[in-house]
Design a protein around this motif. Structure first.
Motif, PDB file in Angstrom:
ATOM      1  N   TYR A 112       8.510  -4.422   5.186  1.00 19.62           N
ATOM      2  CA  TYR A 112       9.752  -3.678   5.424  1.00 19.62           C
ATOM      3  C   TYR A 112      10.655  -4.426   6.397  1.00 19.62           C
ATOM      4  O   TYR A 112      11.863  -4.554   6.167  1.00 19.62           O
ATOM      5  CB  TYR A 112       9.444  -2.273   5.972  1.00 19.62           C
TER       6      TYR A 112
ATOM      7  N   THR B  54      -1.163  -0.500   5.634  1.00 21.03           N
ATOM      8  CA  THR B  54       0.067  -0.028   6.279  1.00 21.03           C
ATOM      9  C   THR B  54       0.679  -1.125   7.138  1.00 21.03           C
ATOM     10  O   THR B  54       1.908  -1.269   7.199  1.00 21.03           O
ATOM     11  CB  THR B  54      -0.220   1.224   7.141  1.00 21.03           C
TER      12      THR B  54
ATOM     13  N   LYS C 193       2.646  -3.249   4.986  1.00 20.64           N
ATOM     14  CA  LYS C 193       3.879  -2.571   4.558  1.00 20.64           C
ATOM     15  C   LYS C 193       4.941  -2.639   5.656  1.00 20.64           C
ATOM     16  O   LYS C 193       6.138  -2.779   5.379  1.00 20.64           O
ATOM     17  CB  LYS C 193       3.585  -1.105   4.208  1.00 20.64           C
TER      18      LYS C 193
END
Length: 198
Positions: free
Chosen positions: A165, A158, A161
């Motif tokens: 992003y 995560t 990620k």
């Protein structure tokens, strides 16, 4: 003119021609020697100059078209690196960065959007010291994967990620935007929202 005088004149002429040839050859060799020495000195200076130029690896992210890691030289400027990643996107705040700054090896340059504050003024380098706010919250626009990994409900995957992003979108505009990251739902966001800032 008798034969003796003719021989003497002929001998003098030969001697003069020989001396002139020797001198001409001498000065030609000396000039060549000087030119050769000058060339060697110039080549040495060029080599010294080249040896002062080092290879540097930098990371350019934020409001640029193609964020990524670049291999440049220590003589290149931030403007050169931005050009290498395709330039900036609309809304990039070019007054917040020093385009004339020479690149430093291992440095992370973040190009912010207008209104963003992703790094200390004039620094442009992401480090652990500026990833936490004065209130102890982690800045999701500047934190490393290791720092994000420490957030409640966030693991290594995560964290990566979140970084992907923010690179693709040019940074988070609000904490709530974390919910746009794949894998962060309402429950996970509620767990981490009090620990993060932008």
């Amino acid at each position: 003119m008798n034969k003796k005088k003719k021989t003497l004149i002929f001998t003098v002429i030969i001697a003069v021609i020989t001396i002139m040839a020797v001198y001409r050859n001498y000065f030609s060799e000396e000039k060549y020697s000087i030119d050769e020495s000058t060339q060697i000195i110039e080549e040495t200076q060029e080599t010294d100059k080249v040896s002062d130029i080092n290879e540097v690896v930098v990371y350019i992210s934020g409001a640029v078209k193609n964020p990524g890691v670049l291999t440049m030289t220590s003589e290149d400027r931030l403007a050169d690196a931005i050009e290498m990643v395709g330039g900036t996107v609309d809304g990039a705040d070019m007054n917040a960065v020093n385009l004339a700054e020479k690149l430093a090896d291992g440095k992370h340059y973040i190009i912010p959007k207008i209104g963003e504050n992703v790094a200390p003024s004039g620094n442009n380098q992401v480090s652990a010291s500026n990833s936490k706010g004065s209130d102890g919250k982690i800045n999701i626009n500047t934190a490393t994967a290791e720092e994000l990994d420490k957030l409640p409900g966030v693991g290594e995957s995560t964290a990566q990620k979140i970084i992907s992003y923010r690179e693709e979108s040019g940074g988070f505009k609000s904490v709530e935007e974390l919910k746009n990251v794949n894998g962060i739902g309402d429950k996970k966001f509620e767990d981490m929202k009090d620990s993060v800032t932008i």
